[in-house]
Enzyme design. Structure first.
Site, PDB file in Angstrom:
ATOM      1  N   SER A  72       0.814  -1.211   0.000  1.00 11.88           N
ATOM      2  CA  SER A  72       0.000   0.000   0.000  1.00 11.88           C
ATOM      3  C   SER A  72       0.851   1.267   0.000  1.00 11.88           C
ATOM      4  CB  SER A  72      -0.963  -0.042   1.187  1.00 11.88           C
ATOM      5  OG  SER A  72      -1.922   0.980   1.108  1.00 11.88           O
ATOM      6  N   ASP A 108      -2.554   6.445  -3.395  1.00  7.56           N
ATOM      7  CA  ASP A 108      -1.399   5.793  -2.787  1.00  7.56           C
ATOM      8  C   ASP A 108      -0.907   4.688  -3.719  1.00  7.56           C
ATOM      9  OD1 ASP A 108      -3.445   3.970  -2.374  1.00  7.56           O
ATOM     10  OD2 ASP A 108      -2.772   3.391  -0.381  1.00  7.56           O
ATOM     11  N   ASP A 111      -1.151   1.514  -4.019  1.00  3.51           N
ATOM     12  CA  ASP A 111      -2.015   0.459  -4.560  1.00  3.51           C
ATOM     13  C   ASP A 111      -3.401   0.962  -4.941  1.00  3.51           C
ATOM     14  OD1 ASP A 111      -2.979   0.750  -1.930  1.00  3.51           O
ATOM     15  OD2 ASP A 111      -3.570  -1.353  -1.811  1.00  3.51           O
ATOM     16  N   ASP A 170      -5.997   2.259  -3.310  1.00  5.45           N
ATOM     17  CA  ASP A 170      -7.219   2.169  -2.513  1.00  5.45           C
ATOM     18  C   ASP A 170      -7.441   3.412  -1.656  1.00  5.45           C
ATOM     19  OD1 ASP A 170      -5.303   1.738  -0.563  1.00  5.45           O
ATOM     20  OD2 ASP A 170      -6.179  -0.125   0.200  1.00  5.45           O
TER      21      ASP A 170
END
EC number: 5.4.2.10
Length: 445
Positions: A102, A241, A243, A245
């Site tokens: 992440s 960010d 990833d 999400d």
């Protein structure tokens, strides 16, 4: 959450090369997950990743473990976490696996799972996978081994899904948008979504090289985005960010717009359109200003524990359709099954286009309370600093001084050996002093 050996609040995460993020562990994890998840008949697992260099190694290890358990892997290549959730549903796969840490630096990585319906795995399934990992690996018969293939149009499928969440009658043709993809998984997705909806797009953080993910760019560091928005005289900026999400926005004046404000805008617009069902879920970290602003609109608000999985659980418990963390996880169950930065950002853009209002003006109905967060690193295994009497005493003093005009929240990170000290109130200087006073007490333990 029950005590588990490997799974934390957001899957399994750590520094690459150190246990558990090693090739041998991940291979066995793939095998154990395959044994537990192979029950629906498709025997397919979607595997996506962000742009970290270690993703190549880890996806190969996962695929080997899954194949030994008799499951086939479908690789998406670099793809946002919510895209993997979406593709898992549309392919009717047994599960989806995301290789990502992440918002963490490139030298970290992690593994998280999605169920067949695109939601995160229940605790019980994660516990079953951990139990399976205690067994010796056994390989299925050669004729039953899994295969590996690539989904060649994964990006295009997800781009069309994102665009479908934006109203057909609206366009972004009047907006100049700077988009920061954190050199992460949205780099080839978000700019195309916005351009195809008509926006004038300036892209930064879209040149991943395996080691620059989240490095002074993206939702966790919006300074580059703020500077570019001002330099380009753009209408707004949008940051994701690593990833994809999380989403954080920046208005035309360079002001940061966080997940609390984004949820406020989306909830208020849903109310205006007659589409909001029930209330909104935040977390213990959500700003008091959000709670007050929603109450003024007559929108119920409840707090969940920190972590998007707990926000989702509270939403499901209440039957509500919108929830968010101030860090930028925004869950819109009328649109998707998990936090999706691109989809959440599009809903804010729809509110701007529909009402012909700037992002700055859309935020004006919510007054943010000063909120100071201090992270204090501690030695794992050395005891719980939060249980120390000196920390409790200082915390009690601060709470008494704030009274009903503020709050104190101390909590452990679910992914790192950190104590997060948050103090919120009306006076920024006061809450800053209080936060550092408590942080010093934690450090002294």
């Amino acid at each position: 959450m029950s005590n588990r050996k490997y799974f934390g609040t957001d899957g399994i995460r750590g520094r690459v090369g150190d246990a558990p993020i090693t090739p041998d562990f991940v291979l066995k994890l793939g095998w154990a997950a395959g044994k537990v998840l192979a029950r629906h008949g498709s025997r397919k697992i979607i595997i996506g990743k962000d742009t970290r260099i270690s993703g190549y190694m880890l996806e190969s290890a996962l695929e080997a473990g899954l194949a030994a358990a008799g499951l086939s892997a479908l690789f998406t290549g670099p793809m946002p976490t919510p895209a993997v959730a979406y593709l898992t549903r549309t392919f009717r796969a047994e599960a989806g696996i995301v290789i990502s840490a992440s918002h963490n630096p490139f030298y970290d990585n992690g593994i998280k799972f999605f169920s067949i319906d695109g939601t995160k795995l229940p605790d019980a399934v994660e516990e079953a996978i951990e139990a399976e990992m205690e067994k010796e690996i056994s390989c299925v018969d050669s004729a039953e081994l899994g295969k590996a293939s690539r989904i060649v149009d994964a990006a295009g499928r997800y781009i069309e899904f994102c665009k479908a969440t934006f109203p057909n009658e609206l366009s972004l043709s009047e907006l100049k948008i700077v988009v920061d993809c954190a050199n992460g998984a949205t780099y080839h997705i978000a700019p195309n979504v916005l351009r195809e909806l008509g926006a004038n797009v300036i892209a930064i953080g879209c040149e991943p090289n395996g080691v620059n993910i989240n490095a002074e760019v993206g939702a966790t560091d919006v300074r580059a985005l703020q500077a570019r928005v001002l330099a380009e005289k753009a209408d707004l900026g949008i940051a994701f960010d690593g990833d994809g999400d999380r989403v954080i926005m920046v208005d035309h004046e360079g002001n940061k717009v966080d997940g609390d404000q984004i949820m406020y805008i989306i909830a208020r617009e849903g109310l205006r359109q007659g589409q909001l069902r029930g209330g909104a879920v935040g977390t213990l970290m959500s700003n008091m200003g959000l709670e007050l602003a929603l109450k003024q609109l007559g929108i119920p608000f409840e707090r969940a524990k920190v972590g998007d999985r707990y926000v989702l659980e509270k939403m499901q418990e209440k039957g509500w359709r919108i929830g968010a963390e101030n860090s930028g996880h925004v869950i819109l169950l009328d649109k998707t099954t998990t936090g999706d930065g691109i989809v959440a950002g599009l809903q804010v853009l729809a509110a701007m286009a529909r009402n012909h209002m700037s992002l700055h003006d859309l935020c004006s109905g919510m007054k943010m309370f000063p909120q100071i967060l201090v992270n204090v690193r501690y030695t794992a295994g050395s005891g719980d600093p939060l249980e120390h009497e000196s920390v409790k005493a200082v915390t009690a003093e601060v709470e008494a001084a704030l009274g009903s005009r503020g709050r104190v929240l101390l909590r452990k990170s679910g992914t790192e050996p950190l104590i997060r000290v948050m103090v919120e109130g009306e006076d920024e200087a006061q809450v800053t002093e209080f936060a550092h006073r408590i942080a010093d007490a934690v450090k002294a333990v």
